[in-house]
Design an enzyme around this catalytic site. Structure first.
Site, PDB file in Angstrom:
ATOM      1  N   PRO A 157      83.674  67.672  36.934  1.00  0.00           N
ATOM      2  CG  PRO A 157      81.925  69.220  36.725  1.00  0.00           C
ATOM      3  CD  PRO A 157      83.281  69.031  37.321  1.00  0.00           C
ATOM      4  CB  ALA A 205      81.344  69.395  32.174  1.00  0.00           C
ATOM      5  N   GLY A 206      83.799  70.823  29.983  1.00  0.00           N
ATOM      6  CA  GLY A 206      84.528  72.071  29.765  1.00  0.00           C
ATOM      7  C   GLY A 206      85.258  72.568  30.994  1.00  0.00           C
ATOM      8  N   GLY A 259      88.084  71.058  32.165  1.00  0.00           N
ATOM      9  CA  GLY A 259      89.487  70.654  32.108  1.00  0.00           C
ATOM     10  C   GLY A 259      89.796  69.375  32.856  1.00  0.00           C
ATOM     11  CB  SER A 260      87.787  66.466  33.975  1.00  0.00           C
ATOM     12  OG  SER A 260      87.684  65.469  33.018  1.00  0.00           O
ATOM     13  CB  ALA A 289      94.132  69.516  31.144  1.00  0.00           C
ATOM     14  CB  ALA A 290      92.589  68.584  36.213  1.00  0.00           C
ATOM     15  CG  ASP A 350      91.464  72.746  28.806  1.00  0.00           C
ATOM     16  OD1 ASP A 350      91.093  73.889  28.478  1.00  0.00           O
ATOM     17  OD2 ASP A 350      90.696  71.777  28.908  1.00  0.00           O
TER      18      ASP A 350
HETATM   19  O1  PMV Z   1      85.452  72.429  26.579  1.00  0.00           O
HETATM   20  P1  PMV Z   1      86.810  72.830  26.969  1.00  0.00           P
HETATM   21  O2  PMV Z   1      86.868  73.640  28.184  1.00  0.00           O
HETATM   22  O3  PMV Z   1      87.780  71.726  26.932  1.00  0.00           O
HETATM   23  O4  PMV Z   1      87.283  73.942  25.992  1.00  0.00           O
HETATM   24  C1  PMV Z   1      87.427  73.823  24.667  1.00  0.00           C
HETATM   25  C2  PMV Z   1      87.908  75.128  24.217  1.00  0.00           C
HETATM   26  C3  PMV Z   1      88.042  75.242  22.728  1.00  0.00           C
HETATM   27  O5  PMV Z   1      88.483  76.557  22.467  1.00  0.00           O
HETATM   28  C4  PMV Z   1      86.691  75.034  22.063  1.00  0.00           C
HETATM   29  C5  PMV Z   1      89.032  74.230  22.171  1.00  0.00           C
HETATM   30  C6  PMV Z   1      90.465  74.482  22.564  1.00  0.00           C
HETATM   31  O6  PMV Z   1      91.278  73.562  22.356  1.00  0.00           O
HETATM   32  O7  PMV Z   1      90.814  75.586  23.013  1.00  0.00           O
END
Ligand code: PMV
Length: 320
Positions: free
Chosen positions: A101, A104-105, A107-108, A110-111, A152
């Protein structure tokens, strides 16, 4: 010349988001149930340097030379070419797809970068080590995140649970570690996109206006992260769940939760989850819940009936 394919898993942060930007530790794990894939096909009739990029998920069909340099896929390719001191790759088509997704956190970004870096470097005859892939993906991450912590690209490049901590004037501490007893997570997506760079920026402003308070919140998160690592290494899932609940509470105080995330977290707990918290930047995106075989189905149903747009089940700690 043959074609080259590489894929990279999604990821979630288990503990320590936001505090990790301020040099506290965090734990992130790969989620192989979703992934990005890159395929490079040589184009023997094309002129050298012509890289055709196709990314149907984002309706992109364009030559590399026509894309802005900070377009994330273009940036991944340029970063690699610069690293390898090459300015004219053989003509080819690079096709990128992803089931992760977006925003949505998970890691899309970076992946996608990592799949591209792996497939393209292999195509060019210079396959990269995990460490190099992670370092180059970090450069691309700066577009998505502003000031990324690097977690990530690290967890996705190594595809293992990672204990991560930034350090002043040094490269980050990165430790992969063992999961004593694999555990099940149900990930619930609010369906609300959230830009990490925006939320990180808001936390930065709040931190600047009340540094003392935020330092103590980040310390409290950091303490939970250390305990969580021990709980994972010793297979103590009850403690792990409890620590997730506490980390969520601290994230609420940091100011990055939302009514939608809180609702899903509450629904998961009421359905019997051992613990639940938001994961990643917050505001929207995903939450995670720690489940047992007995309550997993109930938690999935509770999340779906409380607004989750998508649910992903995954096992943490099985060999990839
Ligand atoms: O939303 P994500 O999974 O890309 O995570 C961000 C995580 C943070 O700690 C808020 C930012 C970071 O660069 O680590």
């Amino acid at each position: 010349m043959p074609s080259f394919t590489a894929s990279a898993p999604g990821k979630i942060i288990l503990f320590g988001e936001h505090a990790v930007v301020y040099h506290r530790p965090a734990i992130a794990v790969p989620v192989p149930d979703v992934h990005a894939r890159a395929i490079v096909n040589p184009d023997p009739r094309g002129s050298p340097g012509k890289v055709h990029i196709q990314a149907p998920d984002i309706q992109l069909d364009q030559f590399l030379s026509n894309l802005p340099e900070d377009q994330p896929i273009a940036k991944a390719v340029w970063t690699l070419l610069k690293f390898l001191n090459l300015d004219q790759p053989p003509a080819c088509t690079l096709r990128v797809t992803s089931t992760i997704p977006l925003a949505a956190g998970m890691g899309s970004g970076a992946a996608v970068s990592i799949a591209i870096l792996r497939a393209f470097s292999a195509f060019l005859g210079h396959p990269l080590a995990d460490e190099q892939v992670s370092m180059l993906a970090f450069e691309v991450e700066k577009i998505h995140h502003g000031t990324p912590s690097g977690i990530d690209n690290t967890v996705i490049a190594y595809a293992m649970p990672v204990f991560f901590q930034r350090r002043q004037n040094e490269s980050p501490l990165i430790e992969t570690f063992q999961v004593k007893a694999p555990f099940r997570l149900v990930i619930g997506d609010t369906g609300i996109p959230s830009r990490t760079a925006d939320v990180v920026g808001e936390v930065r402003r709040a931190y600047q206006s009340d540094t003392h308070h935020y330092e103590s919140l980040f310390d409290a998160v950091g303490a939970r992260v250390l305990q969580a690592r021990q709980a994972i290494e010793s297979g103590d899932s009850r403690l792990l769940g409890h620590l997730m609940d506490e980390n969520h509470e601290l994230l609420c105080q940091i100011g990055v939760s939302s009514s939608e995330l809180d609702r899903l977290v509450k629904a998961a707990r009421s359905a019997g989850a051992l613990g639940a918290k938001l994961s990643g930047a917050g505001r929207g995106g995903n939450m995670i819940s720690l489940v047992t075989p007995e309550n997993e189905e109930g938690v999935v149903q509770a999340l779906l009936s409380n607004g989750a747009s998508r649910v992903i089940r995954t096992t943490i700690g099985k060999q990839l």
